[in-house]
Enzyme design. Structure first.
Site, PDB file in Angstrom:
ATOM      1  CE  LYS A 108      -1.479   1.685   3.961  1.00 23.65           C
ATOM      2  NZ  LYS A 108      -1.214   3.210   4.446  1.00 23.65           N
ATOM      3  CG  ASN A 109       2.209   2.831   3.713  1.00 16.94           C
ATOM      4  OD1 ASN A 109       1.273   3.060   3.169  1.00 16.94           O
ATOM      5  ND2 ASN A 109       2.701   2.202   4.820  1.00 16.94           N
ATOM      6  NE  ARG A 168       1.157  10.377  10.279  1.00 15.93           N
ATOM      7  CZ  ARG A 168       0.552   9.521   9.463  1.00 15.93           C
ATOM      8  NH1 ARG A 168      -0.711   9.042   9.939  1.00 15.93           N
ATOM      9  NH2 ARG A 168       1.093   8.798   8.341  1.00 15.93           N
ATOM     10  CG  ASP A 188       3.326   1.384   9.646  1.00 18.91           C
ATOM     11  OD1 ASP A 188       3.670   1.659   8.279  1.00 18.91           O
ATOM     12  OD2 ASP A 188       3.109   2.266  10.399  1.00 18.91           O
ATOM     13  NE  ARG A 211      -6.860   4.807   5.494  1.00 19.18           N
ATOM     14  CZ  ARG A 211      -5.705   4.936   6.266  1.00 19.18           C
ATOM     15  NH1 ARG A 211      -5.717   5.008   7.594  1.00 19.18           N
ATOM     16  NH2 ARG A 211      -4.504   5.427   5.711  1.00 19.18           N
ATOM     17  CB  CYS A 254      -4.757  10.396  11.171  1.00 16.66           C
ATOM     18  SG  CYS A 254      -3.178   9.670  11.825  1.00 16.66           S
TER      19      CYS A 254
HETATM   20  C1  EPZ Z   1       4.511   6.804   6.204  1.00 12.66           C
HETATM   21  O1  EPZ Z   1       3.902   7.842   6.871  1.00 12.66           O
HETATM   22  C2  EPZ Z   1       3.581   5.544   6.330  1.00 12.66           C
HETATM   23  N1  EPZ Z   1       2.528   6.032   5.231  1.00 12.66           N
HETATM   24  C3  EPZ Z   1       3.277   5.362   7.332  1.00 12.66           C
HETATM   25  O2  EPZ Z   1       2.157   4.045   7.541  1.00 12.66           O
HETATM   26  C4  EPZ Z   1       4.498   4.774   8.223  1.00 12.66           C
HETATM   27  O3  EPZ Z   1       3.861   4.562   9.591  1.00 12.66           O
HETATM   28  C5  EPZ Z   1       5.289   6.070   8.497  1.00 12.66           C
HETATM   29  O4  EPZ Z   1       5.639   6.458   7.107  1.00 12.66           O
HETATM   30  C6  EPZ Z   1       6.534   5.608   9.277  1.00 12.66           C
HETATM   31  O5  EPZ Z   1       7.198   4.362   8.632  1.00 12.66           O
HETATM   32  C7  EPZ Z   1       2.554   6.139   4.057  1.00 12.66           C
HETATM   33  O6  EPZ Z   1       3.678   5.849   3.419  1.00 12.66           O
HETATM   34  C8  EPZ Z   1       1.337   6.460   3.221  1.00 12.66           C
HETATM   35  P1  EPZ Z   1       6.795  10.019   8.292  1.00 12.66           P
HETATM   36  P2  EPZ Z   1       4.405   9.303   7.017  1.00 12.66           P
HETATM   37  O7  EPZ Z   1       6.808  11.132   7.686  1.00 12.66           O
HETATM   38  O8  EPZ Z   1       5.265   9.659   5.624  1.00 12.66           O
HETATM   39  C9  EPZ Z   1       7.250  13.117  11.756  1.00 12.66           C
HETATM   40  C10 EPZ Z   1       0.295   2.879   7.922  1.00 12.66           C
HETATM   41  O9  EPZ Z   1      -0.166   2.288   8.916  1.00 12.66           O
HETATM   42  N2  EPZ Z   1       7.166  14.168  10.827  1.00 12.66           N
HETATM   43  O10 EPZ Z   1       8.184   9.148   8.402  1.00 12.66           O
HETATM   44  O11 EPZ Z   1       3.590  10.149   7.282  1.00 12.66           O
HETATM   45  C11 EPZ Z   1       5.853  12.742  11.991  1.00 12.66           C
HETATM   46  O12 EPZ Z   1       4.996  13.333  12.934  1.00 12.66           O
HETATM   47  C12 EPZ Z   1       0.931   4.385   7.692  1.00 12.66           C
HETATM   48  O13 EPZ Z   1       0.408   2.137   6.622  1.00 12.66           O
HETATM   49  C13 EPZ Z   1       7.511  15.630  11.215  1.00 12.66           C
HETATM   50  O14 EPZ Z   1       7.631  15.998  12.170  1.00 12.66           O
HETATM   51  O15 EPZ Z   1       5.761   9.048   8.189  1.00 12.66           O
HETATM   52  C14 EPZ Z   1       6.443  11.416  12.645  1.00 12.66           C
HETATM   53  O16 EPZ Z   1       6.575  11.562  14.096  1.00 12.66           O
HETATM   54  C15 EPZ Z   1       0.679   4.853   9.210  1.00 12.66           C
HETATM   55  N3  EPZ Z   1       7.389  16.464  10.079  1.00 12.66           N
HETATM   56  C16 EPZ Z   1       7.565  11.021  12.115  1.00 12.66           C
HETATM   57  O17 EPZ Z   1       8.013  12.225  11.509  1.00 12.66           O
HETATM   58  C17 EPZ Z   1       7.033  16.243   8.762  1.00 12.66           C
HETATM   59  O18 EPZ Z   1       7.146  17.073   7.819  1.00 12.66           O
HETATM   60  C18 EPZ Z   1       7.429   9.848  11.136  1.00 12.66           C
HETATM   61  O19 EPZ Z   1       6.569  10.455   9.832  1.00 12.66           O
HETATM   62  C19 EPZ Z   1       6.925  14.877   8.413  1.00 12.66           C
HETATM   63  C20 EPZ Z   1       6.957  13.871   9.427  1.00 12.66           C
END
Ligand code: EPZ
Length: 450
Positions: free
Chosen positions: A34-35, A133, A321, A413, A128
């Site tokens: 999915k991701n 996020r 995840d 989802r 969410c």
């Molecule tokens: C991706 O989310 C995945 N989603 C998530 O999967 C997954 O948990 C996550 O990566 C971590 O592996 C998709 O790929 C669609 P991050 P993403 O940016 O990109 C902080 C699932 O269950 N952050 O690595 O949103 C954020 O708040 C989903 O399949 C900032 O602070 O994750 C978090 O604490 C859930 N500023 C941390 O980084 C930013 O601009 C990790 O977020 C971006 C992120």
């Protein structure tokens, strides 16, 4: 036309009924990731030519991403697990709010739209269930590449300054190895003028899959999968025919199912290297793991489930995840486990529902102390987010008696035909629409799958 596997309206009302403690045996087919699929769909915006994406999972999120692309003027057709996309005539640079608000991943459109059109208006993705996020790392990186980005009234308005309206290569350091920010900036950089370096980049397999898709379109990217990615911008990206990697989180979820007492489960296709941390922890709790023919993993449950500590980290650490699913397993271990969630600030919402099923879990900050209990008991529970839903299914499979799970839209989802795949390995469960009366359910659930 994009077809829904389970329409959001249907999913909202149906309930999953599970009768637990049946050993699970057999083979599970793992769907595309999915991701990876979601971000690769957005990356297809970078090319004006036909792109074919294969092994796409049939999920509500994929349907929604397809609707967002279509709203931007993209031609998109889905036939089973194949998507045909043509973004030659992107008519708008604004993603519609009502669609974006349902799918945070739609924010991935901002990089490609800026790279192709020099402008983008994308609603700010809300938080969410698992956290706020934020997208500050995405925005700061785009600004470093010459975009003027204003956030007003919940909209992110971005445009490329300068006569050429073309992003410029930049040296970017990410304060946190954000998956999304790495992907947004890598996509934007493929068409920028000059070279972009992303330091402290995310190393997740889905980032590598995206890079490989962009390279199939003619992008020049080196270092994907390491902490330093270098992208040399080109003027044009061409068509590509690309197959998405198997979903490592779906695979990990079924491996946890295979670690339940008495179970013996094989999963394929899978890339074992994507699951090193998860496989290590499954062996630590006493399961035996065999890798067969390179793309199949067999798990046989141990006599007991040993306690172990988990700390979620960016890849290649233990994936956030998989945290909820592993917690469900550890609720019936023979000791005490400490689970620490370091990636998201609110990813323990499954704890209260697991405790309703007889688990003994206490949360302090981002740590959960899981004291093993001999047996869970089935109960009515409510899903709160995607991976929490999977944890409740696992707990239901382990529990004595019947568990009913509501709010299945979360599950749909991220898991393609989860109930069907579980039934195929002997799980006693049934998904029923809201209007079905309890008495019409087959007691003990000798299932008739319609
Ligand atoms: C991706 O989310 C995945 N989603 C998530 O999967 C997954 O948990 C996550 O990566 C971590 O592996 C998709 O790929 C669609 P991050 P993403 O940016 O990109 C902080 C699932 O269950 N952050 O690595 O949103 C954020 O708040 C989903 O399949 C900032 O602070 O994750 C978090 O604490 C859930 N500023 C941390 O980084 C930013 O601009 C990790 O977020 C971006 C992120």
């Amino acid at each position: 036309m994009i077809k829904n596997y389970v329409s959001p309206e249907e999913a909202d009302k149906s309930t999953l009924h599970i009768w637990g403690r049946h050993p699970l045996k057999g083979n599970v087919k793992i769907s595309g990731a999915k991701n990876a699929a979601l971000v690769v769909m957005a990356a297809a915006l970078l090319s004006p030519e036909d792109c074919r994406i294969r092994n796409v999972p049939i999920l509500a999120d994929v349907t929604r991403m397809g609707q967002i692309l279509a709203a931007l003027g993209v031609k998109i057709e889905q036939r089973e697990d194949i998507l045909d996309i043509n973004a030659s005539n992107i008519s708008k640079s604004e993603a519609p709010y009502e669609l974006v608000s349902q799918l945070r991943a739609s924010f991935f459109a901002i990089g490609p739209l800026l790279a192709r059109l020099g402008e983008a208006r994308v609603p700010l993705p809300g938080g969410c269930a698992i956290g706020a996020r934020p997208v500050d790392l995405h925005v700061r990186g785009l600004q470093a590449m010459g975009a003027d980005v204003q956030i007003q009234h919940g909209m992110v308005n971005a445009c490329v300054t300068g006569a050429s309206r073309r992003l410029k290569g930049a040296k970017i350091y990410l304060d946190y190895p954000s998956v999304g920010a790495t992907e947004t900036l890598m996509m934007a950089a493929t068409l920028a003028e000059g070279e972009t370096t992303i330091e402290n980049a995310a190393q997740e397999p889905e980032v590598v899959d995206l890079a490989n898709f962009c390279r199939a379109m003619g992008a020049r990217i080196v270092g994907a999968g390491t902490k330093k990615i270098v992208i040399s911008g080109v003027r044009h990206l061409h068509s590509a025919d690309y197959s998405i990697i198997p979903d490592r989180i779906e695979a990990g979820t079924f491996l946890v199912v295979g670690a339940l007492p008495g179970s013996d489960v094989s999963i394929s296709p899978v890339i074992p290297d994507h699951l090193t941390a998860v496989l290590s922890k499954l062996e630590a709790i006493g399961a035996s793991i065999t890798i067969e023919e390179g793309d199949r993993i067999r798990i046989v449950a141990g006599e007991t489930i040993k306690a172990t500590d988990i700390e979620t980290l960016p890849y290649p650490g233990f994936p956030t995840d998989m945290q909820a699913q592993f917690m469900a397993l550890l609720t019936i271990s023979n000791g005490d486990s400490v689970i620490t969630e370091t990636v998201f600030e609110n990813r323990m919402r499954h704890v209260s529902e697991l405790n309703r099923m007889g688990a003994d879990i206490r949360v302090k900050g981002n740590h959960a102390l899981v004291r093993g209990v001999p047996l869970l008991s089935g109960a009515p529970v409510v899903a709160t987010d995607l991976r929490a839903s999977a944890a409740l299914v696992i707990a239901g499979l382990a529990a004595q008696g019947q568990t009913t799970i509501q709010e299945l839209q979360h599950l749909d989802r991220g898991y393609e035909k989860l109930d069907y795949k579980l039934q195929q390995i002997g799980a006693r469960l049934q998904r029923v629409p809201a209007e079905t009366k309890q008495e019409s359910l087959v007691a003990g659930c000798e299932l008739t799958i319609k």
